[in-house]
Design an enzyme around this catalytic site. Structure first.
Site, PDB file in Angstrom:
ATOM      1  N   TYR A 139       0.831  -1.201   0.000  1.00 13.64           N
ATOM      2  CA  TYR A 139       0.000   0.000   0.000  1.00 13.64           C
ATOM      3  C   TYR A 139       0.866   1.252   0.000  1.00 13.64           C
ATOM      4  O   TYR A 139       1.543   1.549   0.981  1.00 13.64           O
ATOM      5  CB  TYR A 139      -0.955   0.007   1.197  1.00 13.64           C
ATOM      6  CG  TYR A 139      -1.879  -1.195   1.240  1.00 13.64           C
ATOM      7  CD1 TYR A 139      -2.279  -1.833   0.064  1.00 13.64           C
ATOM      8  CD2 TYR A 139      -2.354  -1.703   2.437  1.00 13.64           C
ATOM      9  CE1 TYR A 139      -3.122  -2.937   0.089  1.00 13.64           C
ATOM     10  CE2 TYR A 139      -3.199  -2.804   2.475  1.00 13.64           C
ATOM     11  CZ  TYR A 139      -3.569  -3.416   1.300  1.00 13.64           C
ATOM     12  OH  TYR A 139      -4.395  -4.510   1.316  1.00 13.64           O
TER      13      TYR A 139
ATOM     14  N   HIS B 154       0.030 -12.046   0.830  1.00 20.64           N
ATOM     15  CA  HIS B 154      -0.810 -11.057   0.157  1.00 20.64           C
ATOM     16  C   HIS B 154      -1.163 -11.479  -1.273  1.00 20.64           C
ATOM     17  O   HIS B 154      -0.289 -11.601  -2.118  1.00 20.64           O
ATOM     18  CB  HIS B 154      -0.036  -9.730   0.118  1.00 20.64           C
ATOM     19  CG  HIS B 154      -0.887  -8.526  -0.157  1.00 20.64           C
ATOM     20  ND1 HIS B 154      -0.400  -7.251  -0.049  1.00 20.64           N
ATOM     21  CD2 HIS B 154      -2.197  -8.395  -0.530  1.00 20.64           C
ATOM     22  CE1 HIS B 154      -1.357  -6.390  -0.350  1.00 20.64           C
ATOM     23  NE2 HIS B 154      -2.454  -7.060  -0.659  1.00 20.64           N
TER      24      HIS B 154
HETATM   25  P1  NAD Z   1     -13.335  -0.199   1.042  1.00 19.60           P
HETATM   26  O1  NAD Z   1     -14.475  -0.911   0.453  1.00 19.60           O
HETATM   27  O2  NAD Z   1     -13.156  -0.257   2.513  1.00 19.60           O
HETATM   28  O3  NAD Z   1     -13.401   1.319   0.532  1.00 19.60           O
HETATM   29  C1  NAD Z   1     -12.457   2.274   0.931  1.00 19.60           C
HETATM   30  C2  NAD Z   1     -12.774   3.623   0.308  1.00 19.60           C
HETATM   31  O4  NAD Z   1     -14.015   4.104   0.831  1.00 19.60           O
HETATM   32  C3  NAD Z   1     -11.744   4.700   0.645  1.00 19.60           C
HETATM   33  O5  NAD Z   1     -11.664   5.605  -0.435  1.00 19.60           O
HETATM   34  C4  NAD Z   1     -12.348   5.378   1.859  1.00 19.60           C
HETATM   35  O6  NAD Z   1     -11.896   6.697   2.023  1.00 19.60           O
HETATM   36  C5  NAD Z   1     -13.821   5.345   1.511  1.00 19.60           C
HETATM   37  N1  NAD Z   1     -14.710   5.375   2.687  1.00 19.60           N
HETATM   38  C6  NAD Z   1     -14.570   4.732   3.869  1.00 19.60           C
HETATM   39  N2  NAD Z   1     -15.620   4.967   4.662  1.00 19.60           N
HETATM   40  C7  NAD Z   1     -16.454   5.787   3.979  1.00 19.60           C
HETATM   41  C8  NAD Z   1     -17.719   6.381   4.250  1.00 19.60           C
HETATM   42  N3  NAD Z   1     -18.347   6.173   5.419  1.00 19.60           N
HETATM   43  N4  NAD Z   1     -18.288   7.173   3.312  1.00 19.60           N
HETATM   44  C9  NAD Z   1     -17.680   7.372   2.119  1.00 19.60           C
HETATM   45  N5  NAD Z   1     -16.486   6.844   1.785  1.00 19.60           N
HETATM   46  C10 NAD Z   1     -15.888   6.058   2.703  1.00 19.60           C
HETATM   47  O7  NAD Z   1     -12.032  -0.756   0.304  1.00 19.60           O
HETATM   48  P2  NAD Z   1     -10.540  -1.041   0.767  1.00 19.60           P
HETATM   49  O8  NAD Z   1      -9.927   0.119   1.456  1.00 19.60           O
HETATM   50  O9  NAD Z   1      -9.864  -1.577  -0.429  1.00 19.60           O
HETATM   51  O10 NAD Z   1     -10.680  -2.253   1.777  1.00 19.60           O
HETATM   52  C11 NAD Z   1     -10.551  -2.100   3.169  1.00 19.60           C
HETATM   53  C12 NAD Z   1      -9.216  -2.602   3.680  1.00 19.60           C
HETATM   54  O11 NAD Z   1      -9.167  -4.027   3.578  1.00 19.60           O
HETATM   55  C13 NAD Z   1      -7.993  -2.101   2.925  1.00 19.60           C
HETATM   56  O12 NAD Z   1      -7.630  -0.804   3.351  1.00 19.60           O
HETATM   57  C14 NAD Z   1      -6.990  -3.165   3.283  1.00 19.60           C
HETATM   58  O13 NAD Z   1      -6.480  -2.952   4.590  1.00 19.60           O
HETATM   59  C15 NAD Z   1      -7.847  -4.438   3.272  1.00 19.60           C
HETATM   60  N6  NAD Z   1      -7.825  -5.121   1.950  1.00 19.60           N
HETATM   61  C16 NAD Z   1      -6.968  -6.156   1.782  1.00 19.60           C
HETATM   62  C17 NAD Z   1      -6.893  -6.794   0.548  1.00 19.60           C
HETATM   63  C18 NAD Z   1      -5.919  -7.930   0.351  1.00 19.60           C
HETATM   64  O14 NAD Z   1      -5.257  -8.322   1.292  1.00 19.60           O
HETATM   65  N7  NAD Z   1      -5.786  -8.478  -0.827  1.00 19.60           N
HETATM   66  C19 NAD Z   1      -7.691  -6.368  -0.519  1.00 19.60           C
HETATM   67  C20 NAD Z   1      -8.585  -5.332  -0.304  1.00 19.60           C
HETATM   68  C21 NAD Z   1      -8.656  -4.720   0.946  1.00 19.60           C
END
Ligand code: NAD
Length: 325
Positions: free
Chosen positions: A56, A122
């Site tokens: 990230y 990952h």
């Molecule tokens: P997400 O679905 O959580 O969306 C995040 C986005 O939504 C960001 O732009 C954030 O600012 C916005 N957001 C958050 N809360 C909000 C709200 N209440 N209103 C409007 N916008 C809002 O997607 P993500 O960040 O990809 O997934 C969450 C976490 O999960 C990641 O940060 C990561 O830590 C993990 N993740 C891991 C993998 C992997 O290991 N392969 C893949 C995807 C996500």
């Protein structure tokens, strides 16, 4: 805040987890001071599970999270990752035992800690399963024995490879993303029964489908087909016309899943933290939820390819059934 035990790890994790990828500017450039405030607000709200990765922001998210949690390390469980360092194969990935040691040492330094609570391979779909089972995971097990990490997990997008790996190797947790939210509930067909039967901890990420289920909409790099984006925009417009927030509905839908230990949502602002914590506490608007689900139904469970051809769901299922025959 509610807490649940992550599988058999004994970790009591908040059901709302802090996804730190936005701290690495993965969605847009953020103000680091606001990122610090978001982390502090999350701690104040009782969030105790933080998920990050070297990938990230190409180490930026880990650097920032390490700084933001300085002096507060004992209040959280820290999860980070190994093996993914860039966007694409071959250079973006390294599943070798040698790299596991270097990668964990570098993450420990950036995160300013002497132990990682959950270390995860990952995006396993980009690796050769034999290498992951015989080289990557044993290297992580040695790091566990050396006291550098406490628990071991796998993460990825296709579901069958996650289940197959967790079935064949001793992992403590599976992180699945974009497969349990208003657009896609396929996690329940593949991982939930497995996790419940085996005791492996289940972590669900991206309840907003990586930003798509929000009033702002998906980032330009989002891999979902156009029809999914259009349907989500229609749902967001429907919400806006009624003074409702699509993200709140999406959070409530995802957080209601009781077999998931923690749902990780990406956050980098106090506004998002406050809204997501409020979504947990607010009563669900069942009528709006039903209407939005109907608007999204035509694109339900639409997926996209990720990783090696041999690790796509159909290929893994075919290999498993030919082994069984
Ligand atoms: P997400 O679905 O959580 O969306 C995040 C986005 O939504 C960001 O732009 C954030 O600012 C916005 N957001 C958050 N809360 C909000 C709200 N209440 N209103 C409007 N916008 C809002 O997607 P993500 O960040 O990809 O997934 C969450 C976490 O999960 C990641 O940060 C990561 O830590 C993990 N993740 C891991 C993998 C992997 O290991 N392969 C893949 C995807 C996500």
């Amino acid at each position: 805040m509610q807490y649940r035990t992550l599988g058999q790890t004994g970790l009591e994790v908040s059901i709302l987890g802090f996804g730190a990828s936005p701290l690495g500017n993965e969605f847009r450039e953020i103000d680091p001071a606001e990122g610090q405030r978001a982390v502090d607000a999350a701690l104040d709200a009782g969030i105790n599970y933080f998920d990050v990765a070297p990938y990230y922001g190409r180490t930026l998210a880990e650097e920032r999270l390490g700084t933001f949690l300085d002096g507060k390390r004992d209040r959280v469980f820290l999860a980070t990752k190994v093996a993914r360092y860039g966007k694409a194969l071959p250079d973006g990935f390294d599943f070798s035992a040698e790299r596991m040691v270097q990668s964990v040492e570098a993450s420990l330094r950036r995160l300013r800690t002497d132990v990682i609570d959950v270390i995860q391979v990952h995006d396993v779909e980009f690796g050769d399963p034999d290498v992951i089972i015989n080289e990557t995971l044993p290297a992580l097990e040695r790091l566990r024995q050396a006291g550098k990490v406490r628990f071991i997990g796998v993460t990825g997008y296709p579901l069958q490879i996650l289940r197959a790996l967790a079935d064949q190797a001793p992992v403590d947790a599976i992180l699945s993303y974009c497969h349990y939210n208003l657009l896609d509930t396929r996690m329940d067909a593949v991982l939930t029964p497995f996790a419940q039967a085996s005791g492996v901890g289940l972590i669900s990420a991206s309840p907003l489908h990586m930003g798509m289920l929000t009033q702002r909409g998906a980032p330009a790099w989002h891999p979902a087909p156009e029809a999914v984006k259009v349907a989500s925009e229609t749902a967001a417009a429907w919400c806006a016309e009624r003074g409702l927030d699509l993200a709140t509905l999406a959070m409530q839908f995802a957080l209601a899943h009781e077999a998931v230990a923690t749902t990780l949502v990406g956050m980098s602002s106090t506004r998002s933290v406050a809204r997501n914590v409020a979504a947990l506490e607010a009563p669900m608007d069942e009528t709006a939820m039903a209407a939005v689900r109907e608007l999204l139904a035509p694109v339900a469970d639409v997926t996209w390819p990720s990783g090696l051809p041999q690790n796509q769901d159909d290929a893994v299922l075919a290999a498993l059934s030919s082994e069984a025959a």
